[in-house]
Enzyme design. Sequence first.
Site, PDB file in Angstrom:
ATOM      1  N   ASP A 107       0.831  -1.208   0.000  1.00 57.01           N
ATOM      2  CA  ASP A 107       0.000   0.000   0.000  1.00 57.01           C
ATOM      3  C   ASP A 107       0.864   1.256   0.000  1.00 57.01           C
ATOM      4  O   ASP A 107       2.023   1.233   0.410  1.00 57.01           O
ATOM      5  CB  ASP A 107      -0.897   0.009   1.241  1.00 57.01           C
ATOM      6  CG  ASP A 107      -0.076  -0.078   2.516  1.00 57.01           C
ATOM      7  OD1 ASP A 107       0.886  -0.894   2.555  1.00 57.01           O
ATOM      8  OD2 ASP A 107      -0.351   0.665   3.473  1.00 57.01           O
ATOM      9  N   GLU A 108       0.268   2.336  -0.447  1.00 57.46           N
ATOM     10  CA  GLU A 108       0.820   3.679  -0.300  1.00 57.46           C
ATOM     11  C   GLU A 108       2.305   3.766  -0.639  1.00 57.46           C
ATOM     12  O   GLU A 108       3.109   4.265   0.137  1.00 57.46           O
ATOM     13  CB  GLU A 108       0.598   4.177   1.145  1.00 57.46           C
ATOM     14  CG  GLU A 108      -0.876   4.238   1.522  1.00 57.46           C
ATOM     15  CD  GLU A 108      -1.104   4.815   2.921  1.00 57.46           C
ATOM     16  OE1 GLU A 108      -2.070   5.571   3.092  1.00 57.46           O
ATOM     17  OE2 GLU A 108      -0.323   4.482   3.843  1.00 57.46           O
TER      18      GLU A 108
END
Lengths: 664, 664
Positions: B315-316
């Site tokens: 993620d991210e």
Amino acid sequence: MRKLVSLALAAALTVTTLRAQGIEHGVMPAPRSIVLAPGGVRVDSGLTVALTGFRDARLERATIRMIERFEARAAQPMSRSLGATSGARLVIDVKAAGFAVPDLREDESYTIDVDATRATLTANTVVGAMRGMETLLQLQAYDRTGGFLPAARISDAPRFPWRGVNIDVARHFHPVAAIKRTLDGMAAVKLNVLHWHLSDDQGFRADSRTFPRLTGLGSDSLFYTQDEMRDVVAYAADRGIRVVPEFDVPGHTTAWMVGYPELASAPGPYQIERRWGVFHPTMDPTRESTYQFLDRFIAEMVTIFPDRYWHIGGDEVDPTQWKASTSIQEWMTRNGVKDLHALQTHFNKRLFTMLDKHQREPVGWDEILQPDLPRNAVIQSWRGMNGLTQAAKQGRPAILSAPFYLDHIKTSAEMYREEIIPAGLTDAEAALVLGGEACMWAEYVTSETLDSRLWPRLAAVAERFWSPAHVTDVGDMYRRLDLVSRRLEEAGTLHASHTGRMLRRIAGSSDAATLETFLDYARPRGFAGRGTNQLSPLTRLIDAALPDPLGGWRMQLLAQRAVSGDTAAARMLRRDFARMATFETALHEMQPRVPLARDGFELSGALGTLARIGIEALDARRATTTPPAARSARSDSLLKSIEGKTFGLLRPVGAEAVRILLTN
Amino acid sequence: MRKLVSLALAAALTVTTLRAQGIEHGVMPAPRSIVLAPGGVRVDSGLTVALTGFRDARLERATIRMIERFEARAAQPMSRSLGATSGARLVIDVKAAGFAVPDLREDESYTIDVDATRATLTANTVVGAMRGMETLLQLQAYDRTGGFLPAARISDAPRFPWRGVNIDVARHFHPVAAIKRTLDGMAAVKLNVLHWHLSDDQGFRADSRTFPRLTGLGSDSLFYTQDEMRDVVAYAADRGIRVVPEFDVPGHTTAWMVGYPELASAPGPYQIERRWGVFHPTMDPTRESTYQFLDRFIAEMVTIFPDRYWHIGGDEVDPTQWKASTSIQEWMTRNGVKDLHALQTHFNKRLFTMLDKHQREPVGWDEILQPDLPRNAVIQSWRGMNGLTQAAKQGRPAILSAPFYLDHIKTSAEMYREEIIPAGLTDAEAALVLGGEACMWAEYVTSETLDSRLWPRLAAVAERFWSPAHVTDVGDMYRRLDLVSRRLEEAGTLHASHTGRMLRRIAGSSDAATLETFLDYARPRGFAGRGTNQLSPLTRLIDAALPDPLGGWRMQLLAQRAVSGDTAAARMLRRDFARMATFETALHEMQPRVPLARDGFELSGALGTLARIGIEALDARRATTTPPAARSARSDSLLKSIEGKTFGLLRPVGAEAVRILLTN
């Protein structure tokens, strides 16, 4: 109901009161000397701490922990740089490291000087500084804008160098987390010895690689790994606390024999003992193999426990197996050992030689005090003051435990009133008294109830061990105990939320609230009398009850004020009595939903009676005529049927207050 | 104030009510089918349990744990012999062991049949039997003489096979004891996946022998040893719970790079990140050494984590370092990798090949869902429902987390109302939805506040994961949630005592009582907005507040009853309003003693306003004339300025009830 005490306490913490009263402080144990003054140093996000003298990693860790606690209270981050800048608000000046391993001979003294611009803590050792940090944390007060350290001059050192608590993990096992939060609580009240009772008939809790069947068969899989024990020892050392392991021999050893029956004085097999008491299985002191086993075991364990002392137990040796064994009897005749006491002393002497080889000094319960015993053993006096006196008179070091059995469920006041040095000792003999240890035997204590049995009472005992002998004001002790109790929660102890947590499980939430109020007026009975064993659940009202609900002392104060004519106090006391009168009905109504409420039936009746006598006594004071002698006599006789008595498994709180009303 | 709800609950547990109402039970998650009837089997010291089918050590341990919980409730010892006698009161009949390691494919179904003489639990697997045991424990009711299992027929199986919670131990570390009590709580509500978020920018928590600097430099010494992780995995397995480790890559990896800067896409040195957010340090996907490192790391960790799934995070990913690196840009051109998404997919593909070699299936956050991604990866949808829908439509397995972020501090009702299967999926696509995971991110959660953020809300989410889709009655959920909350305390969770414990530290005891009542009407604001970092203390009122005080729902119920003309309900609601009106003054009075009370100032004013509107609305109902439209409009506009709003760090409880009064 808790309002009176706590308002007084809260007020005591404002600047105004500090100014007005001068000597009221929240430090426990009370320092040797403390003088407070107006003004002080702010504890806020601008706090800077400097280490200006000796420093090492242990001091730095302790300082960071202190800062973290200040931070948590202020809910503000603070600098953790620990520079040596002279402009810091809190300066910690330590002379030297002190002992590498926490030691009985450690210098724990410190001084604190807080003026308008700076707080200075000085100590000869890192441990001394840690003791001072706890004092600083307890010294903190609040005003409208936040926390501050009031101006103060403190000079402090412990009265006794050995200040401990014996935690029994054999009868019921307490996991590492419970031990660690206990160590944090101990550090907060300056206790410095964890006496770890690691084996007994009901369990062997220390994993041995040399003898894996000790825990393999003797622990129900409830034991500490070696890593865990090392972790506990390091955690304790980081807080200036010694860990003295006890492996109780030659009695209380059933759990050893489950895996190693050859240690016993009678053939096995053996099972883990589930009952409480004193049992037959006893090590055979006449076989070399016993000593070889113990020697190898000790050799392994001293690598885990670095303390100079080693507790051999030695209590309650049941002679049945020794008497019944022909080979032991023959050996005694052959070796001129005249009786069973002498046989235990023979065993102890062999053990002491072995300990000496492993550079350990022995500690033992007072039964080991026999004429032939070598001089160096520390005697732990548990059967009264006698052992202590006798040991000191024989020139032996000794520690006192008899009055400090936490499982006997005495109040903080009862334990606090005990003096440690027996009357009639010379100064030289008195100097042999190293201190004391509270004992937390675990027949009726699980890891769930442990905190509530330790705290806050242990803080009152800690004051007896640390503070000068003249610090004996019970009222002031309770005032500070209420404070320290909340500060102990900061260390993670679970005592204050204990009753609610257990009662929510015992009852629904509204019933739990009623039971919680009921337990404000109830204490557990003392040791024994429950008829339970190791496998019994300890989840009744007695287990939820606190050993010394603070309301008991509060009611005594109110009664004292009431008899001196304080009508507000009388009114508050009436409210207590009114509440006490409700429980008999309330508990009966609750019964269909909460079967365990029956535990409170007997006591609820007694509380109702207490309430009636109390209200009558208050009414009588208000009346202009003297009550008839017959009524007083009846009240007195009713009260006698309640005070000091046990109702089911519970004892009443409030009888002392009623007694004050009746006799004044 | 808690009286209404709990009295109803307590009553629901008596035989009479069971008879009268037939369907009210305390089981959570609700079983697929449950029918209660009069009569049943006593749970007292005479309880005997037989294992009549397959048995192994795990089943025996689970059965003993169940018996111990029955024992603790009855405060009576019970037989632990677990014979196969047909005369037993509780018969457990298991077909087979099931998977040796807890597995997604496990058959967790069971049936329970309780008649007048015997309770029978049947299951195909040991895990199924464990699920049934939790149901039995929740089924237990009480009458005057003690506990009993009411006559019942239950047939149950989970709706989804993946029912988890993600515990972030990187932002704040939670010690093993906290993880274990969480596992016990999870088992009680039939959750079966601990997703252990073991690394992030702020800390690396899993000790590696191959790469000792991961924890050595990246953890502040707050990490799990390999023994501890194995212990957690075994503890979970014993409760039929899988442990899926997450080592988030290639972003969220600052803590890796403190010890191993060569992993990064830009030169170091790196420090542990103290802030919250998304940061530049990202693994270099173009260097072989990165994959060699990960391969060796995974090879070591799979010996600790036996689960078939491995969470890669994903993620991210902050592309700053990738964009700035000439060598990475050149490599992309050279290898025809067209953009940074494709670069992450390249990294993921390499990682998946590696995982395949180590016999692990990948799980990743929904960002990894790129066109080229291999088909086998499980997509964890956290940015909304989109990822889930898209994954399923692409034929990929998926789990849902977006609505279940516990750190967003939604109420149990808000999370409970979420449906997991997105609209518009075919049956085949819907079958790819494996279940869900709640997420307990730890930016604003310490081990001290963890329990209060998890429980009891997680139990409501667990019901959404386990029970049939049609089980959606919020009122019945709250009724059972109150019960399960107390039962969770049996497992050792500390949520119910949380507020009191923190407030006693924040304030003195009388002030703590006032603040505790205040927090009955206050909730923490949601994620973010505190401006704190990893080193900030989380010890303010917001941290003591519970995410969903049960009083909020209770007031809504009362308001609904009040508008239907129930005057008793209106009276109780008035009492709430009267209380809410007191806090503004009370908090100001407290301020000189309790500086942190200022956290409540803003909200206390809003509560006062709510109280005024509420009382006016109740008065208006009582009056014979309609209140002027102007007053209603003013009330409505005042209410709008409060409902859904945040006051300082707190949100009001009770606005929903006032809204019901105004609009009905």
